[in-house]
Design a protein around this motif. Structure first.
Motif, short mmCIF file in Angstrom:
data_model
loop_
_atom_site.label_atom_id
_atom_site.label_comp_id
_atom_site.label_asym_id
_atom_site.label_seq_id
_atom_site.Cartn_x
_atom_site.Cartn_y
_atom_site.Cartn_z
N PRO A 180 27.45 93.58 117.37
CA PRO A 180 27.65 92.96 118.68
C PRO A 180 27.45 91.45 118.62
N LEU A 181 28.30 90.73 119.35
CA LEU A 181 28.24 89.27 119.37
C LEU A 181 28.39 88.74 120.78
N VAL A 182 27.71 87.64 121.06
CA VAL A 182 28.02 86.79 122.20
C VAL A 182 28.37 85.44 121.59
N PRO A 183 29.65 85.13 121.41
CA PRO A 183 30.07 83.94 120.66
C PRO A 183 30.10 82.69 121.54
N PRO A 184 30.21 81.50 120.93
CA PRO A 184 30.41 80.27 121.71
C PRO A 184 31.72 80.33 122.49
N VAL A 187 35.34 75.74 121.30
CA VAL A 187 35.79 75.78 119.90
C VAL A 187 36.37 74.43 119.51
N ASN A 188 36.04 73.98 118.31
CA ASN A 188 36.59 72.73 117.80
C ASN A 188 38.10 72.83 117.62
N GLU A 189 38.76 71.68 117.70
CA GLU A 189 40.22 71.63 117.61
C GLU A 189 40.71 72.21 116.29
N GLU A 190 40.03 71.90 115.19
CA GLU A 190 40.46 72.40 113.88
C GLU A 190 40.45 73.92 113.82
N MET A 191 39.40 74.54 114.37
CA MET A 191 39.29 76.00 114.34
C MET A 191 40.32 76.65 115.26
N PRO A 227 37.32 82.41 113.51
CA PRO A 227 36.95 81.39 112.53
C PRO A 227 35.47 81.38 112.15
N MET A 228 34.72 82.38 112.57
CA MET A 228 33.29 82.40 112.28
C MET A 228 33.01 82.32 110.79
N HIS A 229 33.89 82.93 109.98
CA HIS A 229 33.70 82.93 108.53
C HIS A 229 34.68 81.98 107.82
N GLU A 238 31.71 93.66 100.55
CA GLU A 238 31.27 93.16 101.86
C GLU A 238 32.23 93.52 103.00
N LEU A 239 33.39 94.03 102.63
CA LEU A 239 34.42 94.31 103.63
C LEU A 239 34.47 95.79 103.99
N PRO A 240 34.95 96.14 105.18
CA PRO A 240 35.42 95.23 106.23
C PRO A 240 34.28 94.67 107.07
N LYS A 241 34.56 93.57 107.76
CA LYS A 241 33.64 92.99 108.73
C LYS A 241 34.11 93.43 110.11
N ARG A 242 33.22 94.06 110.85
CA ARG A 242 33.59 94.56 112.18
C ARG A 242 32.68 93.94 113.24
N TYR A 243 33.30 93.32 114.22
CA TYR A 243 32.53 92.69 115.30
C TYR A 243 33.10 93.12 116.66
#
Length: 274
Positions: A180-184, A187-191, A227-229, A238-243
């Protein structure tokens, strides 16, 4: 973003695919021209570097210095061509699956199946907003006074229901290994560009941009989760990454005027799970 090797290997397939999304097929030719120029410059730079290395090994300082200046100039031209090439590349939409029908608008969407039976009432049913306002669950009038049109206050049981649904999703997907995530929400322009959300005029029209800081408000949680990673490399183990992410999202809804203008379907601020 399309695979560059696909465009090089099968440009006609790419042209045909993007035409179904009303993109100009000449963009493919434009990309290939800049790509060819980029590859030629890259080869020149690599040749110059090899000559510079050889001159250094032979202690030919004058030639090595001259080659260094040539490399610097060529690298500047290379970056310029690469930036132009990538700008064109970002204008190419993803290719649709062959099975997707082509239509001029969503009015030509195909119904694949209908599940269940549509209810029939012996009275005139109210729409969801009328019910929500009558039950004091949604207040759009006061939200418009405070923030303008297409905003709403959720109230009472509607608030509790939203967080109950979020908890249900987190509990259900947590059992499947989702983090579980509560993300920002900024977001920066590049991301944002890396996620492919600021390449088209339509995307920019829908996005809130903080010009002073060169940052964007997210319109969906995936824009900050994706773009977190960025820049990281995973091992296969390490895969898969599930969020699963809960996020407030913001959309200008610039292209939706006249559509769902009444209610909370096309508001500027909403919460969602992604």
């Amino acid at each position: 973003m399309l695979d560059i090797n696909l465009i090089r290997a099968d440009p006609e397939r790419v042209k045909k695919g993007i035409m179904t999304k009303n993109a100009d097929p000449k963009l493919v030719d434009e990309f290939l021209w800049f790509d060819g120029k980029w590859r030629a410059l890259m080869q020149e730079v690599e040749n110059l570097r090899a000559r510079q290395k050889k001159a250094g090994e032979e202690r030919n300082i004058k030639e090595a210095k001259q080659l260094k200046e040539e490399i610097h100039a060529k690298e500047g031209a290379l970056r310029e061509v690469e930036n132009t090439r990538d700008t064109v590349l970002r204008k190419l939409p993803n290719l649709p699956l062959p099975s997707v029908p082509v239509g001029a608008s969503d009015k030509e969407n195909m119904v694949l199946r209908e599940v269940g039976e549509k209810p029939k009432f012996d009275f005139a049913p109210r729409d969801y907003l009328a019910l929500a306002e009558a039950l004091d669950l949604v207040d759009m009038e006061r939200a418009a006074k405070v923030s303008g049109s297409r905003f709403a206050y959720l109230k009472n049981e509607a608030v509790l229901l939203e967080f109950a649904i979020a908890r249900l999703v987190f509990d259900t997907l947590g059992k499947e290994g989702f983090v579980p995530l509560v993300p920002p929400v900024i977001v920066n322009e590049e991301m944002m560009r890396g996620m492919g959300y600021v390449d088209r005029g339509e995307d920019l029209d829908e996005t809130y941009y903080l010009e002073k800081d060169k940052q964007y408000l997210v319109g969906t949680a995936e824009q900050s989760v994706g773009p977190m990673h960025a820049g990281e490399i995973f091992s296969e183990q390490e895969l898969p990454k599930r969020y699963v992410a809960f996020s407030t999202s913001f959309r200008r809804e610039a292209g939706s005027y006249g559509k769902d203008t009444k209610g909370i379907l096309r508001v500027h601020q909403f919460d969602k799970l992604e």
